[in-house]
Design an enzyme around this catalytic site. Structure first.
Site, PDB file in Angstrom:
ATOM      1  N   GLY A 286       7.648 -43.967  -8.797  1.00 48.86           N
ATOM      2  CA  GLY A 286       6.319 -44.220  -8.340  1.00 48.86           C
ATOM      3  C   GLY A 286       6.629 -43.444  -6.973  1.00 48.86           C
ATOM      4  N   THR A 287       6.169 -42.229  -6.856  1.00 47.06           N
ATOM      5  CA  THR A 287       6.510 -41.400  -5.529  1.00 47.06           C
ATOM      6  C   THR A 287       5.540 -41.757  -4.427  1.00 47.06           C
ATOM      7  OG1 THR A 287       5.483 -39.556  -6.655  1.00 47.06           O
ATOM      8  CG2 THR A 287       7.846 -39.572  -6.524  1.00 47.06           C
TER       9      THR A 287
ATOM     10  N   HIS B  19     -16.424  -8.456   1.344  1.00 48.84           N
ATOM     11  CA  HIS B  19     -15.598  -9.370   1.960  1.00 48.84           C
ATOM     12  C   HIS B  19     -15.813 -10.680   1.343  1.00 48.84           C
ATOM     13  CE1 HIS B  19     -13.987 -12.210   4.895  1.00 48.84           C
ATOM     14  NE2 HIS B  19     -12.979 -11.336   4.985  1.00 48.84           N
TER      15      HIS B  19
ATOM     16  N   ARG C 192      -3.123   3.184   8.546  1.00 45.66           N
ATOM     17  CA  ARG C 192      -3.407   1.980   7.722  1.00 45.66           C
ATOM     18  C   ARG C 192      -2.317   1.025   7.876  1.00 45.66           C
ATOM     19  NH1 ARG C 192      -4.656   4.461   1.906  1.00 45.66           N
ATOM     20  NH2 ARG C 192      -5.960   2.795   1.604  1.00 45.66           N
TER      21      ARG C 192
ATOM     22  N   MET D   6      -5.931  -6.849   8.133  1.00 46.07           N
ATOM     23  CA  MET D   6      -5.244  -6.092   9.060  1.00 46.07           C
ATOM     24  C   MET D   6      -6.249  -4.747   9.224  1.00 46.07           C
ATOM     25  SD  MET D   6      -2.492  -7.468   9.460  1.00 46.07           S
ATOM     26  CE  MET D   6      -1.243  -6.433   9.998  1.00 46.07           C
TER      27      MET D   6
ATOM     28  N   SER E 288      10.173 -44.730 -14.212  1.00 47.60           N
ATOM     29  CA  SER E 288       9.233 -43.977 -13.728  1.00 47.60           C
ATOM     30  C   SER E 288       9.254 -43.945 -12.224  1.00 47.60           C
ATOM     31  CB  SER E 288       7.919 -44.264 -14.335  1.00 47.60           C
ATOM     32  OG  SER E 288       6.710 -43.687 -13.977  1.00 47.60           O
TER      33      SER E 288
ATOM     34  N   GLU F  59      10.406 -47.033  -7.027  1.00 47.01           N
ATOM     35  CA  GLU F  59       9.427 -46.865  -6.128  1.00 47.01           C
ATOM     36  C   GLU F  59       9.828 -47.511  -4.642  1.00 47.01           C
ATOM     37  OE1 GLU F  59       5.595 -48.396  -7.136  1.00 47.01           O
ATOM     38  OE2 GLU F  59       6.391 -49.932  -8.344  1.00 47.01           O
TER      39      GLU F  59
ATOM     40  N   ARG G 257      -3.227  -1.472  -6.532  1.00 48.50           N
ATOM     41  CA  ARG G 257      -2.660  -2.721  -6.389  1.00 48.50           C
ATOM     42  C   ARG G 257      -3.022  -3.389  -7.720  1.00 48.50           C
ATOM     43  NH1 ARG G 257      -5.645  -4.655  -1.023  1.00 48.50           N
ATOM     44  NH2 ARG G 257      -7.590  -4.889  -1.894  1.00 48.50           N
TER      45      ARG G 257
ATOM     46  N   ASP H 114       4.461 -45.000  -3.258  1.00 51.33           N
ATOM     47  CA  ASP H 114       5.109 -46.009  -2.848  1.00 51.33           C
ATOM     48  C   ASP H 114       6.541 -45.440  -2.259  1.00 51.33           C
ATOM     49  OD1 ASP H 114       3.979 -48.299  -2.124  1.00 51.33           O
ATOM     50  OD2 ASP H 114       3.673 -48.706  -4.157  1.00 51.33           O
TER      51      ASP H 114
ATOM     52  N   GLY I  79      -8.642  -7.424   4.096  1.00 48.03           N
ATOM     53  CA  GLY I  79      -9.596  -7.573   5.364  1.00 48.03           C
ATOM     54  C   GLY I  79      -8.718  -8.094   6.371  1.00 48.03           C
TER      55      GLY I  79
ATOM     56  N   CYS J  35       5.353 -40.497 -11.917  1.00 49.82           N
ATOM     57  CA  CYS J  35       3.939 -40.953 -12.069  1.00 49.82           C
ATOM     58  C   CYS J  35       3.005 -40.965 -10.723  1.00 49.82           C
ATOM     59  CB  CYS J  35       3.682 -42.444 -12.766  1.00 49.82           C
ATOM     60  SG  CYS J  35       4.491 -43.813 -12.002  1.00 49.82           S
TER      61      CYS J  35
ATOM     62  N   ARG K  82       1.538 -49.932 -16.767  1.00 54.15           N
ATOM     63  CA  ARG K  82       2.114 -50.920 -15.617  1.00 54.15           C
ATOM     64  C   ARG K  82       1.327 -52.312 -15.489  1.00 54.15           C
ATOM     65  NH1 ARG K  82       1.331 -48.365  -9.527  1.00 54.15           N
ATOM     66  NH2 ARG K  82      -0.928 -49.209 -10.066  1.00 54.15           N
TER      67      ARG K  82
ATOM     68  N   LYS L 229       0.839  -1.359   0.012  1.00 55.45           N
ATOM     69  CA  LYS L 229       0.091   0.100  -0.050  1.00 55.45           C
ATOM     70  C   LYS L 229       1.030   1.144   0.008  1.00 55.45           C
ATOM     71  CE  LYS L 229      -3.507  -0.526   2.342  1.00 55.45           C
ATOM     72  NZ  LYS L 229      -4.404  -0.805   3.806  1.00 55.45           N
TER      73      LYS L 229
ATOM     74  N   ARG M  15      -2.851 -47.855 -15.096  1.00 56.39           N
ATOM     75  CA  ARG M  15      -2.951 -49.234 -13.903  1.00 56.39           C
ATOM     76  C   ARG M  15      -3.747 -50.425 -14.389  1.00 56.39           C
ATOM     77  NH1 ARG M  15      -4.227 -44.194 -11.590  1.00 56.39           N
ATOM     78  NH2 ARG M  15      -2.754 -43.530  -9.933  1.00 56.39           N
TER      79      ARG M  15
ATOM     80  N   TYR N 113       9.216 -35.811 -18.045  1.00 53.28           N
ATOM     81  CA  TYR N 113       7.840 -35.581 -17.808  1.00 53.28           C
ATOM     82  C   TYR N 113       7.368 -35.690 -16.740  1.00 53.28           C
ATOM     83  CZ  TYR N 113       7.005 -40.659 -17.962  1.00 53.28           C
ATOM     84  OH  TYR N 113       7.106 -42.129 -17.538  1.00 53.28           O
TER      85      TYR N 113
END
Ligand code: ADP
Ligand code: MG
Ligand code: MG
Length: 993
Positions: free
Chosen positions: A777-778, A460, A98, A109, A775, A756, A342, A780, A107, A842, A629, A28, A573, A862
């Site tokens: 397998g995050t 608001h 202000r 502060m 690939s 994985e 702003r 697991d 809204g 994946c 898979r 501001k 899958r 990818y």
């Protein structure tokens, strides 16, 4: 502190600060300074820097003397410019106090207006202005705000007194109160203050000023501000600035007013001046939703000169800031002042439209446009709409303002607390209120939609809902809330009743209407094409481009993802296909079979069904890569459970239920996720994967015969050692060969694996010999790295987050230090064997913007995510490319790449975790050596690796681990990085398992 400047003046066409100083002056203050410098009429004032806020907290809520002096010197200067003194009894200077941090927190502060009025100066003000009504109105507003914000008297206490007065006078509008009424009200207000605080309302101007400044700094750590920052993930701010600014009065009479406006429509993005105002009103009146304001266009008739001036200013500001502006203005007796500008918050549709239009107008370039739209914005565009058929048949109960787009359906609740409570019980709720205020945030977040009966487009409720992407209908006059019941369009509803709102049209419907996903508009398509171009053009070492794939198991999902722009399937899958009723019975028969013959018998029945599914998916993807898979879940999951299921299967197999029962008993596992699953199934029952590979090959043949381009990739899950692949890969190759030879067609099919399991990540150099791609397998990998069962985290993870043991849910955003460290290791090791090894992700994380940025930095080709997140990932991927451009990226596979040193927005890596990693992996070295030494006969791969190389690999394997971890950590020292990079070439080959 003493030597630093803490107070920055603005006024009379010159300011000491400017727009670039947001971190010191807050958004501001910085923009008030900028507007002043541009010669736009802004009431003069000064900004106390955010450093003072930090000092205030460090100093136990006190200021060093020099700061006090500096602030009071600022006030003297303001008084000189205004030719008035703060609170002067005969002609008082009044100011607003202000808040304003570097990031806008609407809204959140507290602002205090009309400061400087006292029992004495109110009379001076009345005489000087010749407007006693105005003077007393200003005083009562001041007591109300100051009493609430600084002295802690509940707002409602004042409201009640005001209400009672209006009632006794039989009037509806505040503006109808006369000077005498307001004078009486002031007396009453002062008594309310005295009664509730035991103190008199402060009369000395400087006491008032410091009280207000303290309150603004105090509000920085208020619950709601802290909560908002947490919710919006706002970190690393020093504090809020305080702006002390001379007042201008929109409540002076009917030739005065105040308003809020946007240079473009913040809901649709259409380039049309947009806003609302109220005559004879002050500050908060417009946003508070007390009176429903008028549309800005009507100002053109009411006061053409002011309207013209305002249009000129908004055009200028938009050109200057090169973005859509959200402005506050006040007209005092025919004179226009700007009080704030702003970059406007906008709904998703508007974000994309503004970005695309501004590029066409030559205002911004495409890169800027891409950075302007957030993944959240795009997510909103994929928010549900009311099914058009259902909408046709339904009649709207009433219509309000279309304050935030998208449709929501839920059960009515009347306050934020209930919303949270009901949500906690798993209910979908729709918050219905007269209006909302900052205390309601918690309830708003969990609501499917928000409906208010008062307030405008900048109320608001509207602003917050748009920010959150929650559908909102505001200012719906046909909605009358009375306690725990509401009348909507003349019909009565109670708590818990279902309604549906359409925030795009403003309509409200009875009941639960079906919602559908929207299609992608032309603007969004144009925009996402730009994102695709940026990703396609990116280069990291030998990795070119950064694709977005999807996780899809069914042809319809694949089709949807294709329409959303997926460049392939990263995970199909196959087990979902088995759960299909038709196949399940055969599958169950297969798993309880006693002999290989019986198993093959059952699999034969499944083969054509799977083949059909694969064909559908290949066709939908039009030649883009499809990673399939092979069967992954534990057999345990397929076992019939209920008595009926067992009997049905027994009947099908023509055996007794008892016999079947005992067979089933042998299949039950106590820890199935670590049990008989993934490629382990194929080690025990090769015929399962054989059947699946055959189905894939046959489907590919069918495509080839119909001239449909096809690109299958076979993926083997839960691999822990290269020897699994050494065993399974030739099986698959044999079948492919057999099918293709028989059909006389040749379709290239690659065979890769998932990484994985932590062991696979550590041994990835060996695994890479047998894999055409990796690939990650995050899901697991996270589960097994943390040893957090994904299905059971709910009992403790919330506490980990609350007590800051973890920053984020590791199943949502990748844990860059731990799980990410393993990924980096696997990427380096894998590419040390095959420099062009294709790698992707994946897991569920593939649709998370922070994770996408990480994936880009570590060199994945990818990401793959659920169909609905594909558009968002296309954007987040492009933003990752832009954010990291010009920075060294790791994992590119060139052997020359250096660790990323980039400070990447939105990534929250810490150094500490990395250090620990370094120690742990160094310790693992000996173990790794031992194993390597043991193996001898693993040369099958066809690579003619020598013993010498093996030794090299041994060393590098362990050392590289240390190097690899560094790559993602931005905070590592240059020296260490170099060592890591240097060691790479030696890492060349390893044949050992
Ligand atoms: P917020 O950040 O919540 O918008 P602001 O500081 O912008 O809070 O102020 C709240 C309201 O008071 C706004 O409508 C603003 O225009 C008005 N206001 C603030 N300062 C002044 C002033 N000096 N003169 C007149 N109106 C003011
Ligand atoms: Mg406010
Ligand atoms: Mg404001």
């Amino acid at each position: 502190m003493a030597s630093k400047k803490n107070v920055y003046f603005f006024g009379k066409g010159k300011a000491e600060g400017d727009a670039k100083m947001k971190s010191v002056l807050g958004g501001k203050g910085a923009n008030l300074a900028e507007m002043t410098n541009l010669g736009i009429p802004v009431p003069p004032g000064f900004t106390i820097s955010t450093d003072v806020c930090a000092a205030y907290y460090e100093n136990k809520n006190k200021y060093p003397k020099e700061i006090k002096d500096e602030v009071e010197a600022g006030l003297k200067r303001l008084e000189a410019v205004m030719k008035k003194k703060l609170g002067d009894p005969s002609d008082p200077l009044l100011v607003s106090v202000r808040s304003g941090a570097a990031v806008s927190m609407p809204g959140m502060m507290d602002t205090i207006l009309n400061l400087g009025i006292s029992d004495k100066s109110v009379k001076g003000l009345a005489t000087k202005t010749g407007n006693p009504r105005f003077a007393w109105d200003a005083y009562r507003r001041f007591i109300q705000m100051y009493g609430d914000v600084v002295m802690g008297v509940e707002h409602s206490k004042f409201e009640e007194a005001l209400h009672a007065l209006k009632k006794s006078k039989n009037i509806e509008m505040d503006t109808d109160l006369k000077a005498g009424d307001l004078e009486k009200l002031v007396e009453e207000y002062k008594q309310i203050v005295k009664k509730n605080t035991g103190k008199d309302f402060p009369q000395a101007p400087l006491d008032q000023l410091w009280g207000a400044i303290n309150a603004v700094f105090g509000s920085w750590m208020s619950d709601r501000a802290v909560r908002y920052r947490k919710l919006e993930d706002i970190r690393n701010l020093k504090g809020t600035a305080v702006n002390v600014q001379s007042m201008v009065f929109g409540n002076f009479g009917d030739d005065s007013g105040t308003g809020v406006c946007f240079s473009r429509d913040p809901s649709t993005g259409i380039n049309e001046f947009y806003g609302e105002y109220l005559m004879n009103a002050q500050g908060e009146d417009v946003v508070a939703g007390i009176r429903t304001p008028e549309r800005i266009a009507t100002l053109a008739k009411k006061n053409p000169a002011i309207y013209k001036q305002l249009v000129g200013i908004k055009n200028r500001l938009e050109k200057h800031f090169k973005d859509m502006q959200d402005m506050e203005f006040t007209v005092q007796q025919g004179e226009l002042f700007l009080l704030q500008t702003r970059n406007g918050k906008r709904a998703g549709t508007a974000a994309v439209k503004c970005a695309v239009d501004m590029v066409a107008e030559g205002l911004i370039d495409k890169i800027t446009a891409i950075m302007r739209v957030t993944p959240g914005h795009l997510d909103q565009l994929l928010h549900p709409m009311i099914d058009s058929n259902a909408q046709k048949g339904a009649k709207a109960l009433t219509k309000g303002l279309n304050a935030s787009p998208g449709a929501g359906t839920g059960r009515i609740v009347f306050n934020a607390k209930d919303a949270e409570l009901w949500h906690g019980r798993g209910e979908k709720v729709l918050l219905v209120r007269k209006d909302t205020s900052p205390e309601d945030i918690g309830g708003m977040v969990v609501s499917q939609g928000i409906l208010t009966s008062t307030g405008g487009m900048t109320s608001h409720a509207a602003v917050v809902a748009r920010g959150m992407g929650t559908p909102c209908v505001a200012g719906a006059k046909g909605v009358l809330v009375e306690g725990n019941t509401v009348e909507i369009g003349g019909k009565r509803f109670n708590e818990g009743d279902w309604i549906t709102i359409d925030g795009t049209s403003g309509e409200v419907y009875e009941g639960k209407l079906p919602l559908v996903a929207p299609s992608i508009s032309k603007d969004v398509n144009t925009f996402l094409k730009w994102c695709d171009d940026v990703r396609a053009g990116s280069v990291r070492g030998r990795v070119k481009g950064f694709a977005v794939r999807t996780n899809a198991d069914q042809p319809e999902d694949a089709k949807r993802a294709f329409d959303f722009g997926a460049q392939g399937i990263g995970l199909c899958r196959t087990e979902h296909m088995f759960f299909d009723k038709e196949k399940l019975i055969h599958f169950r028969a297969m798993i309880v079979a006693e002999t290989e013959e019986e198993r093959k018998e059952q699999l034969k029945k499944i083969l054509p069904l799977q083949q059909k599914d694969f064909f559908g998916i290949f066709k939908a993807m039009e030649g883009r890569p499809v990673t399939i898979r092979l069967l992954d879940p534990p057999l345990h999951e397929f076992v019939p459970h209920t008595k009926e299921e067992v009997e049905e299967l027994a009947g099908h197999l023509n055996i007794s239920a008892e016999k079947l029962h005992s067979k089933i008993g042998t299949l039950i596992e106590s820890n199935p996720m670590l049990g008989h699953r993934g490629c382990r199934l194929a080690v025990t029952y090769p015929e399962i994967y054989d059947m699946q590979v055959e189905a894939i090959a046959q489907a590919a043949v069918e495509c080839a015969k119909q001239k449909i381009p096809v690109h299958p990739e076979i993926m083997i899950p839960i691999v822990v050692t290269a020897r699994e692949l050494r065993l399974l890969r030739p099986n698959a190759e044999k079948i492919l060969e057999k099918v293709f030879t028989a059909a006389g067609v040749k379709v290239p099919v690659t065979i890769g694996t998932m990484i994985e399991v932590p062991r696979a990540a550590i041994r990835s150099a060996h695994i890479a010999h047998y894999a055409d791609f990796f690939s990650f397998g995050t899901n697991d990998l996270t589960q097994m790295t943390f040893a957090f069962s994904r299905d059971d985290v709910a009992s403790f993870l919330p506490f980990y987050l609350e007590k800051n043991v973890l920053d984020v849910d590791p199943f949502k955003t990748i844990d860059q230090d731990g799980v990410g460290g393993l990924m980096e290791l696997a990427i380096k090791e894998g590419r040390s064997v095959k420099p062009d090894l294709k790698m992707g992700i994946c897991g569920e994380h593939g649709g998370d913007p922070t994770t996408i940025d990480f994936c880009y930095r570590v060199g994945l080709s990818y990401v793959s995510c659920s169909p609905f997140r594909v558009p968002l990932a296309r954007l987040a991927g492009a933003q990752a490319v832009i954010n990291n451009s010009g920075k060294n990226i790791t994992g590119g596979g060139s052997g020359k790449t250096k660790p990323a040193t980039a400070k990447v927005k939105g990534s929250k890596k810490t150094v500490k975790g990395d250090k620990k990693m370094a120690v742990t992996s160094a310790k693992k070295k000996p173990a790794a050596k031992k194993k390597t030494a043991k193996k001898t006969g693993a040369k099958k791969t066809g690579a003619k690796k020598t013993a010498k190389k093996k030794t090299a690999a041994k060393k590098t394997g362990a050392k590289k681990k240390t190097g690899a971890k560094k790559t993602g950590a931005k905070k590592k020292t240059g020296a260490k990085k170099k060592t890591a990079a240097k060691k790479k070439p030696a890492a060349k080959k390893s044949v050992v398992l």
